[in-house]
Design a protein around this motif. Sequence first.
Motif, PDB file in Angstrom:
ATOM      1  N   LEU A   1       0.756  -1.423  -0.043  1.00  0.00           N
ATOM      2  CA  LEU A   1      -0.163  -0.036  -0.107  1.00  0.00           C
ATOM      3  C   LEU A   1       0.792   1.519  -0.176  1.00  0.00           C
ATOM      4  O   LEU A   1       0.338   2.277  -0.568  1.00  0.00           O
ATOM      5  N   GLY A   2       2.062   1.371   0.763  1.00  0.00           N
ATOM      6  CA  GLY A   2       2.870   2.369   0.901  1.00  0.00           C
ATOM      7  C   GLY A   2       3.377   2.492  -0.626  1.00  0.00           C
ATOM      8  O   GLY A   2       3.453   3.593  -1.247  1.00  0.00           O
ATOM      9  N   GLY A   3       3.944   1.285  -1.403  1.00  0.00           N
ATOM     10  CA  GLY A   3       4.446   1.466  -2.778  1.00  0.00           C
ATOM     11  C   GLY A   3       3.121   2.225  -3.671  1.00  0.00           C
ATOM     12  O   GLY A   3       3.562   2.861  -4.672  1.00  0.00           O
ATOM     13  N   TRP A   4       2.149   1.698  -3.471  1.00  0.00           N
ATOM     14  CA  TRP A   4       0.966   2.218  -4.367  1.00  0.00           C
ATOM     15  C   TRP A   4       0.982   3.701  -4.230  1.00  0.00           C
ATOM     16  O   TRP A   4       0.892   4.401  -5.289  1.00  0.00           O
ATOM     17  N   HIS A   5       0.789   4.293  -3.092  1.00  0.00           N
ATOM     18  CA  HIS A   5       0.525   5.728  -2.859  1.00  0.00           C
ATOM     19  C   HIS A   5       1.712   6.502  -3.263  1.00  0.00           C
ATOM     20  O   HIS A   5       1.649   7.760  -4.052  1.00  0.00           O
ATOM     21  N   THR A   6       3.048   5.690  -3.176  1.00  0.00           N
ATOM     22  CA  THR A   6       4.290   6.547  -3.574  1.00  0.00           C
ATOM     23  C   THR A   6       4.419   6.690  -5.077  1.00  0.00           C
ATOM     24  O   THR A   6       4.573   7.562  -5.694  1.00  0.00           O
ATOM     25  N   SER A   7       3.872   5.452  -5.788  1.00  0.00           N
ATOM     26  CA  SER A   7       4.161   5.372  -7.443  1.00  0.00           C
ATOM     27  C   SER A   7       2.949   6.419  -7.796  1.00  0.00           C
ATOM     28  O   SER A   7       3.189   7.248  -8.624  1.00  0.00           O
ATOM     29  N   VAL A   8       1.683   6.370  -7.201  1.00  0.00           N
ATOM     30  CA  VAL A   8       0.835   7.418  -7.837  1.00  0.00           C
ATOM     31  C   VAL A   8       1.177   8.776  -7.658  1.00  0.00           C
ATOM     32  O   VAL A   8       0.984   9.474  -8.404  1.00  0.00           O
ATOM     33  N   TYR A   9       1.761   9.099  -6.315  1.00  0.00           N
ATOM     34  CA  TYR A   9       2.150  10.444  -6.095  1.00  0.00           C
ATOM     35  C   TYR A   9       3.356  11.015  -6.947  1.00  0.00           C
ATOM     36  O   TYR A   9       3.146  12.072  -7.455  1.00  0.00           O
ATOM     37  N   GLU A  10       4.133  10.101  -7.304  1.00  0.00           N
ATOM     38  CA  GLU A  10       5.347  10.464  -8.221  1.00  0.00           C
ATOM     39  C   GLU A  10       4.918  10.576  -9.467  1.00  0.00           C
ATOM     40  O   GLU A  10       5.731  10.901 -10.579  1.00  0.00           O
ATOM     41  N   ALA A  11       3.780   9.886  -9.855  1.00  0.00           N
ATOM     42  CA  ALA A  11       3.357  10.061 -11.215  1.00  0.00           C
ATOM     43  C   ALA A  11       2.754  11.194 -11.784  1.00  0.00           C
ATOM     44  O   ALA A  11       2.810  11.566 -12.849  1.00  0.00           O
ATOM     45  N   GLY A  12       2.703  12.424 -10.662  1.00  0.00           N
ATOM     46  CA  GLY A  12       2.520  13.386 -11.261  1.00  0.00           C
ATOM     47  C   GLY A  12       0.956  14.172 -10.409  1.00  0.00           C
ATOM     48  O   GLY A  12       0.188  13.152  -9.934  1.00  0.00           O
ATOM     49  N   PHE A  13       0.781  15.229 -10.887  1.00  0.00           N
ATOM     50  CA  PHE A  13      -0.489  16.036 -10.309  1.00  0.00           C
ATOM     51  C   PHE A  13      -1.910  15.134 -10.599  1.00  0.00           C
ATOM     52  O   PHE A  13      -2.735  14.993  -9.933  1.00  0.00           O
ATOM     53  N   PHE A  14      -1.829  15.027 -12.024  1.00  0.00           N
ATOM     54  CA  PHE A  14      -3.092  14.448 -12.441  1.00  0.00           C
ATOM     55  C   PHE A  14      -3.451  13.100 -11.860  1.00  0.00           C
ATOM     56  O   PHE A  14      -4.625  12.658 -11.700  1.00  0.00           O
ATOM     57  N   ALA A  15      -2.257  12.423 -11.801  1.00  0.00           N
ATOM     58  CA  ALA A  15      -2.436  10.947 -11.187  1.00  0.00           C
ATOM     59  C   ALA A  15      -2.869  11.035  -9.702  1.00  0.00           C
ATOM     60  O   ALA A  15      -3.765  10.079  -9.411  1.00  0.00           O
ATOM     61  N   ARG A  16      -2.209  12.044  -8.898  1.00  0.00           N
ATOM     62  CA  ARG A  16      -2.844  12.201  -7.720  1.00  0.00           C
ATOM     63  C   ARG A  16      -4.185  12.683  -7.579  1.00  0.00           C
ATOM     64  O   ARG A  16      -4.855  12.150  -6.749  1.00  0.00           O
ATOM     65  N   LEU A  17      -4.606  13.501  -8.482  1.00  0.00           N
ATOM     66  CA  LEU A  17      -6.061  14.125  -8.654  1.00  0.00           C
ATOM     67  C   LEU A  17      -6.936  12.897  -8.832  1.00  0.00           C
ATOM     68  O   LEU A  17      -8.189  12.850  -8.212  1.00  0.00           O
ATOM     69  N   ALA A  18      -6.614  12.166  -9.762  1.00  0.00           N
ATOM     70  CA  ALA A  18      -7.537  11.054 -10.177  1.00  0.00           C
ATOM     71  C   ALA A  18      -7.589  10.086  -9.213  1.00  0.00           C
ATOM     72  O   ALA A  18      -8.699   9.331  -8.991  1.00  0.00           O
ATOM     73  N   LEU A  19      -6.402   9.554  -8.622  1.00  0.00           N
ATOM     74  CA  LEU A  19      -6.472   8.270  -7.846  1.00  0.00           C
ATOM     75  C   LEU A  19      -6.317   8.383  -6.224  1.00  0.00           C
ATOM     76  O   LEU A  19      -6.272   7.609  -5.653  1.00  0.00           O
ATOM     77  N   GLY A  20      -5.685   9.617  -5.875  1.00  0.00           N
ATOM     78  CA  GLY A  20      -5.748  10.102  -4.720  1.00  0.00           C
ATOM     79  C   GLY A  20      -4.595   9.324  -4.018  1.00  0.00           C
ATOM     80  O   GLY A  20      -4.530   9.303  -2.673  1.00  0.00           O
ATOM     81  N   GLY A  21      -3.566   9.449  -4.714  1.00  0.00           N
ATOM     82  CA  GLY A  21      -2.158   8.996  -4.070  1.00  0.00           C
ATOM     83  C   GLY A  21      -1.526  10.046  -2.990  1.00  0.00           C
ATOM     84  O   GLY A  21      -1.543  11.072  -3.406  1.00  0.00           O
ATOM     85  N   LYS A  22      -1.304   9.578  -1.950  1.00  0.00           N
ATOM     86  CA  LYS A  22      -0.673  10.585  -1.031  1.00  0.00           C
ATOM     87  C   LYS A  22       0.533  10.164  -0.010  1.00  0.00           C
ATOM     88  O   LYS A  22       0.565   9.145   0.256  1.00  0.00           O
ATOM     89  N   ARG A  23       1.524  11.029  -0.144  1.00  0.00           N
ATOM     90  CA  ARG A  23       2.571  10.762   0.864  1.00  0.00           C
ATOM     91  C   ARG A  23       2.423  10.418   2.105  1.00  0.00           C
ATOM     92  O   ARG A  23       3.134   9.595   2.806  1.00  0.00           O
TER      93      ARG A  23
END
Length: 285
Positions: A158-180
């Motif tokens: 789960l930590g890896g999922w949030h890291t990957s999405v967060y590092e993918a950029g703003f739009f990925a974070r916005l669409a998927l909710g990845g948080k550091r």
Amino acid sequence: MGKHCCYAQVHLSPPMLDFMKALLLSLCLTLCFPLTARADEALGWQAYKAGDFVRARELFAQAGTPDGFAAACRTGLVLGGFYQTGEASVRSLHRALDDCKAAVAVEPAHVDAHISYAIGLGFEGKRLKKAKYAKASLLLLEDLLVVSDDYGILHAALGGWHTSVYEAGFFARLALGGKRSKARAHFERAVALAPEDIGVRYEFIKYLAYGKSDERQEALTEIATLATLPVRDIFDRFLLQRAQDIGAMIEAEDKDGLEAALEAATAFTNIREQKDQPAYPLEAE
């Protein structure tokens, strides 16, 4: 005697019935598979530890057991993620997903198989640039928390999922909710639950290395700790070397070098170049 038997059946609570079903399944999985299957698993782990991942995957799958298929899935992710490129990498990813499904078909509650399957879906989403795969991956992992909240590897995933999405950029974070912040919380729990697991600490190191100066310094401390842990196989040594590469770039304050080291430390780094390969079907499709 007959009355007592019927009385016992009528008054078994649902939790007790579930326990008995689980016990019977466990006994069947232990006793119903032939010794040759267990031997294939053992040989598979020998090959895995030696770094012969192709042979290991075949031996694990040949065993036909839930643990064998789950190990074949894990091996496929390692093989395709770090040791293959191009179409071969995609084929290993898709086969890994199939092997995980085979494990769950025999043992529906196999947690490791579910985790590896969810991780594999995340990589497929990365390849295809389709959010539905990442969403399915997160949903599967979060569902597992209900029964496996004390499993360090699950929290690391789960930590890896949030890291990957967060590092993918703003739009990925916005669409998927990845948080550091969520990544950090999961990694801290993962390390607390599995302090000597090299894979768990390795993913935490990557998270820290992506962060600001104070977190990068924390990564150096974690890399030093990683070097003291018992090494189980060649892949552990591979992870240790990748972590050392990350540490060297942090110490050199080489931003471009650190970015390259983190890229090399991540599975399926070139998979985005293979977006024209057929998509792996989601369960709902």
